[in-house]
Design an enzyme around this catalytic site. Structure first.
Site, PDB file in Angstrom:
ATOM      1  N   GLU A  63      -3.790   2.357  -7.272  1.00  0.00           N
ATOM      2  CA  GLU A  63      -4.228   3.630  -6.351  1.00  0.00           C
ATOM      3  C   GLU A  63      -3.396   4.517  -6.615  1.00  0.00           C
ATOM      4  OE1 GLU A  63      -6.667   1.967  -2.629  1.00  0.00           O
ATOM      5  OE2 GLU A  63      -4.409   1.948  -2.208  1.00  0.00           O
ATOM      6  N   HIS A 103       0.978  -1.319  -0.148  1.00  0.00           N
ATOM      7  CA  HIS A 103      -0.087  -0.113   0.062  1.00  0.00           C
ATOM      8  C   HIS A 103       0.957   1.198  -0.060  1.00  0.00           C
ATOM      9  CE1 HIS A 103      -2.608   3.153   1.247  1.00  0.00           C
ATOM     10  NE2 HIS A 103      -3.652   2.346   0.794  1.00  0.00           N
TER      11      HIS A 103
HETATM   12  P1  PGA Z   1      -9.456   6.453   0.400  1.00  0.00           P
HETATM   13  O1  PGA Z   1      -8.321   5.350   0.503  1.00  0.00           O
HETATM   14  O2  PGA Z   1     -10.491   5.660  -0.087  1.00  0.00           O
HETATM   15  O3  PGA Z   1      -9.595   6.956   1.817  1.00  0.00           O
HETATM   16  O4  PGA Z   1      -8.857   7.551  -0.516  1.00  0.00           O
HETATM   17  C1  PGA Z   1      -7.902   4.385  -0.284  1.00  0.00           C
HETATM   18  C2  PGA Z   1      -6.749   3.287   0.298  1.00  0.00           C
HETATM   19  O5  PGA Z   1      -5.859   3.943   0.817  1.00  0.00           O
HETATM   20  O6  PGA Z   1      -6.798   2.371   0.303  1.00  0.00           O
END
Ligand code: PGA
Length: 258
Positions: free
Chosen positions: A167, A94
């Protein structure tokens, strides 16, 4: 199938986690055409959340996993320990791990391989470019490096599927997600790359989007065939919002007969 992954990050203690898990379960009751919902709570509450979810269709995941099988690694939690407590998924790499805790592509690759090859858990590789890389028109190059470093030379076992969460760092916890068009194009790019690197068939590769997903914007992402699901942070902590997110996935599954 569509996947809704809820990343609770480091927000909730035992009482709050149990209450949220119960509330989420309540909202899912009786739904047909359900997406696969996976909850990723903190390590310390995995066991309590597992008990709450025992008879539901939701699954449990961990937010990280140790690089080694066993031994003198203070502070690490191994894949076997996670399996023991009922996890079926584990996030790996992550962006908060990469940026705040300096996890390199090399460390992430080690975690991924340990989960993939030493346990029954399915690793979920998180990738995504920074704003600097996006502005320099190097988003694909950056993500490609993150993916190649993990999959190069790895044989995916037959019983495992590949999960990647795209992401973009600049869209996490932000006021806006990435555009649907950019996400679709990155997902197609990632899928082709993974296919080339692993020889895994299309239907065993799942690409999820994460970054400021909420009840209002989720449908526009989920209805795209390149988006197999979403990884939700902030909005997964609010029962009503999370219920609407799951409902959107159910609507897509029904409409598209997935
Ligand atoms: P968020 O986070 O939906 O608050 O933008 C997503 C994540 O970090 O997995």
């Amino acid at each position: 199938m569509k996947y809704i992954f809820a990343n609770w990050k480091m927000h909730l203690g035992i009482r709050e986690s149990v209450a949220l898990a119960r509330a989420v379960m309540q909202t899912l009751r009786g739904e047909d055409d359900m997406p696969q919902v996976v909850i990723f709570p903190s390590f310390t509450v995995l066991n309590d959340v597992r008990k709450v979810m025992a008879r539901s269709r939701m699954k449990l995941g961990a937010q990280n996993c140790g690089t080694e099988k066993k031994g003198a690694f203070t502070g690490e939690v191994s894949a076997h320990m996670l399996e023991d407590v009922g996890c079926q998924y584990a996030l790996v790499g992550h962006s908060e791990r990469r940026i705040i805790f300096s996890e390199t592509n090399e460390i992430v690759a080690k975690r991924y391989k340990t989960v993939l090859l030493e346990s029954k858990i399915t690793p979920v590789l998180c990738v995504g470019e920074t704003l600097v890389e996006r502005q320099a028109d190097n988003a694909q190059g950056y993500v490609s490096e993150q993916i190649v470093s993990v999959f190069n030379g790895v044989r995916i076992p037959r019983q495992k599927e590949v999960f990647i969460a795209y992401e973009p760092v600049w869209a996490i916890g932000a006021s806006q997600p990435a555009s649907v068009a950019d996400v679709v194009s990155m997902h197609s790019f990632i899928k082709e790359l993974v296919k080339k690197l692993t020889d895994v068939a299309d239907n065993r590769i799942h690409i999820l989007y994460g970054g400021s997903i909420d009840a209002k914007n989720v449908y526009a992402f989920l209805r795209e065939k390149q988006v197999d699901g979403v990884l939700v942070g902030g909005a997964s902590l609010k029962v009503k919002d999370f219920e609407l997110i799951v409902k959107s996935a159910t609507d897509v599954i029904t409409a598209q007969e997935l």
